[in-house]
Design a protein around this motif. Structure first.
Motif, mmCIF file in Angstrom:
data_model
loop_
_atom_site.group_PDB
_atom_site.id
_atom_site.type_symbol
_atom_site.label_atom_id
_atom_site.label_comp_id
_atom_site.label_asym_id
_atom_site.label_seq_id
_atom_site.Cartn_x
_atom_site.Cartn_y
_atom_site.Cartn_z
ATOM 1 N N PRO A 123 -4.936 -9.500 -3.904
ATOM 2 C CA PRO A 123 -3.564 -8.978 -3.874
ATOM 3 C C PRO A 123 -2.966 -8.790 -5.261
ATOM 4 C CG PRO A 123 -3.849 -10.760 -2.271
ATOM 5 C CD PRO A 123 -5.088 -10.715 -3.094
ATOM 6 N N GLU A 124 -3.285 -9.698 -6.210
ATOM 7 C CA GLU A 124 -2.723 -9.578 -7.558
ATOM 8 C C GLU A 124 -3.276 -8.350 -8.256
ATOM 9 O OE1 GLU A 124 -0.332 -11.373 -8.521
ATOM 10 O OE2 GLU A 124 -0.131 -10.607 -10.560
ATOM 11 N N ASP A 125 -4.592 -8.087 -8.057
ATOM 12 C CA ASP A 125 -5.192 -6.895 -8.663
ATOM 13 C C ASP A 125 -4.573 -5.624 -8.094
ATOM 14 O OD1 ASP A 125 -8.479 -8.423 -8.767
ATOM 15 O OD2 ASP A 125 -6.884 -8.366 -10.283
ATOM 16 N N ARG A 126 -4.337 -5.631 -6.763
ATOM 17 C CA ARG A 126 -3.749 -4.445 -6.120
ATOM 18 C C ARG A 126 -2.304 -4.256 -6.611
ATOM 19 N NH1 ARG A 126 -6.630 -2.838 -1.577
ATOM 20 N NH2 ARG A 126 -4.787 -1.986 -0.567
ATOM 21 N N LEU A 127 -1.623 -5.380 -6.830
ATOM 22 C CA LEU A 127 -0.253 -5.301 -7.328
ATOM 23 C C LEU A 127 -0.237 -4.697 -8.730
ATOM 24 C CD1 LEU A 127 2.758 -6.179 -6.813
ATOM 25 C CD2 LEU A 127 2.187 -8.244 -8.080
ATOM 26 N N ARG A 128 -1.153 -5.146 -9.591
ATOM 27 C CA ARG A 128 -1.196 -4.618 -10.959
ATOM 28 C C ARG A 128 -1.621 -3.148 -10.966
ATOM 29 N NH1 ARG A 128 -0.412 -7.742 -15.126
ATOM 30 N NH2 ARG A 128 -0.226 -10.001 -14.816
ATOM 31 N N ARG A 129 -2.482 -2.774 -10.030
ATOM 32 C CA ARG A 129 -2.869 -1.360 -9.929
ATOM 33 C C ARG A 129 -1.653 -0.502 -9.576
ATOM 34 N NH1 ARG A 129 -5.243 2.853 -11.886
ATOM 35 N NH2 ARG A 129 -5.927 4.379 -10.338
ATOM 36 N N PHE A 130 -0.819 -1.019 -8.663
ATOM 37 C CA PHE A 130 0.401 -0.299 -8.301
ATOM 38 C C PHE A 130 1.324 -0.177 -9.507
ATOM 39 C CE2 PHE A 130 3.928 1.229 -6.028
ATOM 40 C CZ PHE A 130 5.042 0.471 -6.364
ATOM 41 N N ALA A 131 1.451 -1.288 -10.301
ATOM 42 C CA ALA A 131 2.308 -1.266 -11.492
ATOM 43 C C ALA A 131 1.778 -0.256 -12.520
ATOM 44 C CB ALA A 131 2.399 -2.656 -12.100
ATOM 45 N N ARG A 174 8.429 -7.985 -6.858
ATOM 46 C CA ARG A 174 9.626 -8.104 -6.011
ATOM 47 C C ARG A 174 9.590 -7.080 -4.874
ATOM 48 N NH1 ARG A 174 15.060 -9.465 -9.405
ATOM 49 N NH2 ARG A 174 15.699 -9.937 -7.259
ATOM 50 N N LEU A 175 9.125 -5.874 -5.189
ATOM 51 C CA LEU A 175 9.005 -4.862 -4.130
ATOM 52 C C LEU A 175 7.974 -5.284 -3.085
ATOM 53 C CD1 LEU A 175 9.143 -1.510 -6.141
ATOM 54 C CD2 LEU A 175 10.912 -2.482 -4.672
ATOM 55 N N SER A 176 6.851 -5.838 -3.559
ATOM 56 C CA SER A 176 5.803 -6.290 -2.631
ATOM 57 C C SER A 176 6.332 -7.392 -1.726
ATOM 58 C CB SER A 176 4.595 -6.783 -3.429
ATOM 59 O OG SER A 176 3.604 -7.301 -2.568
ATOM 60 N N ASP A 177 7.065 -8.355 -2.334
ATOM 61 C CA ASP A 177 7.628 -9.441 -1.520
ATOM 62 C C ASP A 177 8.656 -8.904 -0.537
ATOM 63 O OD1 ASP A 177 7.663 -11.824 -4.303
ATOM 64 O OD2 ASP A 177 6.049 -11.179 -2.959
ATOM 65 N N GLY A 178 9.475 -7.965 -0.970
ATOM 66 C CA GLY A 178 10.481 -7.378 -0.075
ATOM 67 C C GLY A 178 9.846 -6.590 1.056
ATOM 68 N N LEU A 179 8.697 -5.951 0.779
ATOM 69 C CA LEU A 179 8.006 -5.182 1.820
ATOM 70 C C LEU A 179 7.504 -6.075 2.935
ATOM 71 C CD1 LEU A 179 6.783 -2.370 2.635
ATOM 72 C CD2 LEU A 179 4.709 -3.097 1.431
ATOM 73 N N ARG A 180 7.024 -7.280 2.568
ATOM 74 C CA ARG A 180 6.382 -8.144 3.557
ATOM 75 C C ARG A 180 7.272 -9.298 4.006
ATOM 76 N NH1 ARG A 180 3.023 -10.713 1.010
ATOM 77 N NH2 ARG A 180 3.217 -9.870 -1.094
ATOM 78 N N TYR A 186 -0.985 -0.346 -1.511
ATOM 79 C CA TYR A 186 -1.490 -1.407 -2.369
ATOM 80 C C TYR A 186 -0.885 -2.779 -2.057
ATOM 81 C CZ TYR A 186 -3.963 1.904 -5.324
ATOM 82 O OH TYR A 186 -4.832 2.834 -5.783
ATOM 83 N N CYS A 187 0.242 -2.828 -1.379
ATOM 84 C CA CYS A 187 0.907 -4.116 -1.171
ATOM 85 C C CYS A 187 1.135 -4.439 0.303
ATOM 86 C CB CYS A 187 2.265 -4.143 -1.899
ATOM 87 S SG CYS A 187 2.132 -3.821 -3.676
ATOM 88 N N GLY A 188 0.712 -3.574 1.203
ATOM 89 C CA GLY A 188 0.973 -3.810 2.625
ATOM 90 C C GLY A 188 0.070 -4.841 3.257
ATOM 91 N N GLU A 189 -1.109 -5.093 2.652
ATOM 92 C CA GLU A 189 -2.051 -6.106 3.167
ATOM 93 C C GLU A 189 -2.363 -5.919 4.655
ATOM 94 O OE1 GLU A 189 -0.739 -9.621 0.047
ATOM 95 O OE2 GLU A 189 -0.974 -10.071 2.178
ATOM 96 N N ASP A 190 -2.664 -4.670 5.053
ATOM 97 C CA ASP A 190 -3.128 -4.361 6.423
ATOM 98 C C ASP A 190 -2.111 -4.746 7.487
ATOM 99 O OD1 ASP A 190 -5.502 -3.423 5.336
ATOM 100 O OD2 ASP A 190 -6.413 -5.420 5.395
ATOM 101 N N GLY A 191 -0.824 -4.756 7.160
ATOM 102 C CA GLY A 191 0.209 -5.020 8.166
ATOM 103 C C GLY A 191 0.413 -3.795 9.050
ATOM 104 N N PRO A 192 1.344 -3.878 10.025
ATOM 105 C CA PRO A 192 1.634 -2.731 10.907
ATOM 106 C C PRO A 192 2.195 -1.568 10.093
ATOM 107 C CG PRO A 192 3.235 -4.496 11.226
ATOM 108 C CD PRO A 192 2.168 -5.054 10.363
ATOM 109 N N GLN A 193 1.491 -0.443 10.063
ATOM 110 C CA GLN A 193 1.822 0.643 9.149
ATOM 111 C C GLN A 193 3.204 1.237 9.404
ATOM 112 O OE1 GLN A 193 -0.279 1.717 6.415
ATOM 113 N NE2 GLN A 193 -0.907 -0.356 6.981
#
Length: 711
Positions: free
Chosen positions: A8-16, A46-52, A93-100
């Motif tokens: 998740p951290e790598d995906r977060l940095r890729r998004f950044a 913060r966006l990733s945390d807010g998304l999930r 990159y930050c949804g972690e396979d949640g409900p789309q």
């Protein structure tokens, strides 16, 4: 090619990284792009945390938008690129396979909050800059000669370096100076902008107060004003701005210049319009959804005197079958086709079509003559559904039921109108479907009452609102009381005493008939035992209890009956269970099995309402019944003398057949002595009716049995 990040951290940095590459070219910062990317990493987190997050928090998105201003991302293009990046990559990159669907909805809300936070922070910075500019302007024009050069230098630095558009004009509206940000907003040359006077910058969507406020300012009657205003760019496109205009005075306090500060809100406005559209339109069909429809309906119902409305509430017949057999994808394609056809039916002024959800649609027409127009609209809708819909090589027939409500504006609210249309639609569906019905206030009232009774049923049983009345069963040979039929009543708090025909169908529909029937059986058996103890010398008194078709199929019927008889100490032969003839027509062995077990125990089984169905008389041999209860329709003609000979022959034949099969015959609805005598002559065994006694409390049967024992 490089592999996609795993953690998740790598995906977060890729998004950044993607975010920084998109925004950095339009950012006024001395940082390098990698350094700028490091600033975006905590914002991305913060966006990733807010998304999930479990619950949506707009403050998180607003904080990220404000942080962009702090990072010198003040160009409106930076916001536009940020929103595009978040829309395209945040869920990926930050949804972690949640409900789309849920994640994309959350992402859209985060974008909206970011835009709001960006705008608020930019506005606060603008106001700060405005104050600095105004002060610098005044200082530059009023300072002593030896400080003039320094003051003008400071003013020029603020003026040219500001992220918002700035213009200075005299009180006649001549534009004197504009900065680079304003020129970029308009996309033209300085000469093209300065060549026009302020009053010439009109737009069709200007609010009425815009130019009134302007006139008050140049007359010195106000110091500033703030409005949302649109301008035309040279290419004809619209530039939307938050416009703040301030009055600049000289050293003597006389009005001298006007200072305009413009914040470009075009992208944010487009985003708001997009979010508004998504919130008010159905994602599948593109039609207005329930939210927008209610807004339009409420507006139509609050129109002035003389205005009317007409509403068609459509529900597709058999749509569930299509979903179940062909799949939801085919069902969705059918709904899209239906929506297109409905849209073509409502093209006149004052007409609209919306999808409320599922396979439910509404069409609304407004105006002074909707009594005629709503019928024509319903006809167009029915005709539009006639042509089959072709899906995956199959032709699907589309049918629909429509409920129509029409009336003057101002008398009812949206919820009441829609409820009436819904009730009327179901009335059309109950009548066979593929038709439309007009709303009927009396039918609405009955349906509302029926719904109220349905919802009150469970609590009524818990509160003890049901009670039982007993109607005697009398032997026609000697007139003795042989027992009674238990008839349940409901003492409703508002409607008073309700008979079984008013609530038993509702109890069957909701499944409450099983616990209610068990309660009736228990109370009746207990009462029969009390009669036996009180009148032991008068012979056994039998209790008759009705069974509904739902109870017949309940797996606990036999065990419940055995438990109740044993608990109350009543012999099985003192109980008779009545089952309607219609419930046993075509019954298979599985349905008859519990009745056979009860009959083997000694419980009598009566075939109630005999003669009202279409059962083969030969089937009586396979049914575990010991009593036939003739329906009252056979004996109505016997109230007059002489009785209809045909009816007499029919009853005589049924009695003869029943006795040949060792079945006793009970007759319902005996109301006169002539009826009773005629039925006795024809050989009927027992009877019940108002001639003997109306249904009443158990004490009345005590009295009748006592009279019978001592008479």
């Amino acid at each position: 090619m490089t592999a996609e990040p795993d953690g998740p951290e790598d995906r977060l940095r890729r998004f950044a990284t993607i975010w920084s590459r998109a925004v950095f070219p339009v950012t006024s910062t001395s940082l390098t792009r990698p350094e700028f990317e490091q600033q975006l990493v905590p914002l991305a987190r913060r966006l990733s945390d807010g998304l999930r997050a479990r619950a949506f928090d707009a403050a998180e998105g607003q904080a990220v938008g404000a942080a962009l201003i702090a990072a010198h991302c003040t160009d409106p293009e930076a916001l536009s690129r940020t929103l595009d990046c978040v829309d395209a990559y945040l869920v990926l990159y930050c949804g972690e396979d949640g409900p789309q669907d849920a994640l994309r909805t959350r992402s859209a809300r985060l974008q909206h909050a970011m835009a709001a936070g960006f705008a608020q922070a930019l506005r606060e910075r603008t106001l700060t800059e405005q104050e600095a500019i105004a002060q610098a302007t005044l200082n530059a024009r009023s300072a002593v000669a030896e400080a003039l050069h320094a003051s003008e230098a400071r003013f020029r630095a603020v003026f040219e370096g500001a992220a918002i558009g700035i213009g200075i004009a005299d009180l006649e509206g001549n534009i004197l100076q504009v900065n680079g940000a304003l020129l970029r907003m308009f996309g033209g040359s300085e000469q093209g902008v300065r060549g026009r006077k302020v009053p010439e910058w009109t737009h069709p969507e200007d609010a009425p107060q815009v130019w009134r406020l302007y006139e008050e300012l140049v007359r010195g009657e106000r110091e500033h004003y703030h409005v949302e205003k649109a301008f035309y760019r040279p290419d004809g496109t619209a530039l939307w701005t938050n416009l703040t205009v301030s009055l600049l005075r000289d050293a003597d306090g006389e009005p001298q210049y006007q200072l305009a500060l413009m914040e470009d809100t075009t992208e944010r406005r487009l985003l708001n319009l997009r979010l508004r559209y998504e919130a008010t339109h159905d994602a599948l069909t593109g039609l207005p959804n329930r939210t927008l429809f209610f807004e339009r309906l409420e507006k139509a119902l609050s129109a002035g005197e003389g205005q009317r409305f007409g509403l068609c509430y459509l529900d597709l017949d058999g749509f569930k079958t299509i979903n179940d057999s062909l799949g939801h994808a085919a069902g969705d394609r059918l709904l899209v086709e239906v929506a297109d056809r409905l849209q073509s039916c409502a093209t006149a002024s004052g007409e609209m079509v919306a999808r409320l959800g599922g396979d439910e649609f509404v069409a609304l027409t407004t105006g002074p003559d909707t009594e005629r127009e709503v019928d024509a609209l319903a006809d167009r809708i029915m005709n539009a559904l006639v042509t089959p819909v072709r899906i995956d090589g199959r032709e699907l027939t589309v049918r629909g039921s429509i409920g129509i409500v029409e009336g003057p504006a101002g008398e009812r609210g949206p919820a009441e109108v829609l409820r009436s249309a819904d009730i009327t639609m179901y009335r059309a569906k109950s009548a066979g479907g593929n038709r439309f019905e007009l709303a009927d206030p009396e039918a609405d009232a009955r349906a509302i009452t029926r719904h109220g009774l349905t919802t009150a049923l469970p609590a009524a049983l818990d509160r003890g609102e049901f009670f039982i009345e007993y109607q005697p069963l009398v032997h026609l040979g000697d007139g003795s009381v042989r027992g009674a039929e238990a008839l349940v009543r409901w003492l409703h708090p508002q409607h008073g005493v309700l008979g079984p025909d008013q609530f038993i169908p509702l109890a069957e529909h909701t499944g409450l008939i099983v616990p209610l029937g068990r309660w009736v059986l228990e109370q009746s058996v207990r009462q029969a035992r009390a009669w036996q103890e009180r009148h032991s010398d008068a012979g056994p008194l039998r209790i008759n209890v009705n069974l509904s078709p739902c109870q017949l199929t309940h797996p606990g019927l036999v065990q419940d009956t055995v438990d109740i008889l044993e608990r109350e100490g009543l012999d099985a032969d003192a109980l008779c269970l009545e089952v309607t003839e219609s419930a046993l027509i075509g019954a298979d062995d599985d349905l008859l099995k519990p009745l056979r077990r009860l009959a083997e125990m000694g419980v009598d089984i009566a075939l109630d309402d005999f003669g009202t169905g279409y059962s083969n008389l030969a089937n009586l041999r396979r049914l575990p019944v010991s009593i036939l209860k003739l329906d009252r329709s056979f004996t109505q003609s016997m109230q007059q003398f002489p009785a209809d000979p045909v009816d007499l022959k029919i009853v005589e034949g049924i009695v003869s057949l029943a006795h040949s099969l060792d079945l006793a015959v009970t007759v319902e609805g005996v109301e006169t002595g002539a009826q009773a005598e005629q039925l006795r002559i024809l050989g009927c065994d027992t009877a019940q009716g108002w001639y003997y006694a109306r249904p009443g409390p158990p004490e009345r049967l005590h009295e009748l049995a006592l009279v019978d024992a001592t008479g």
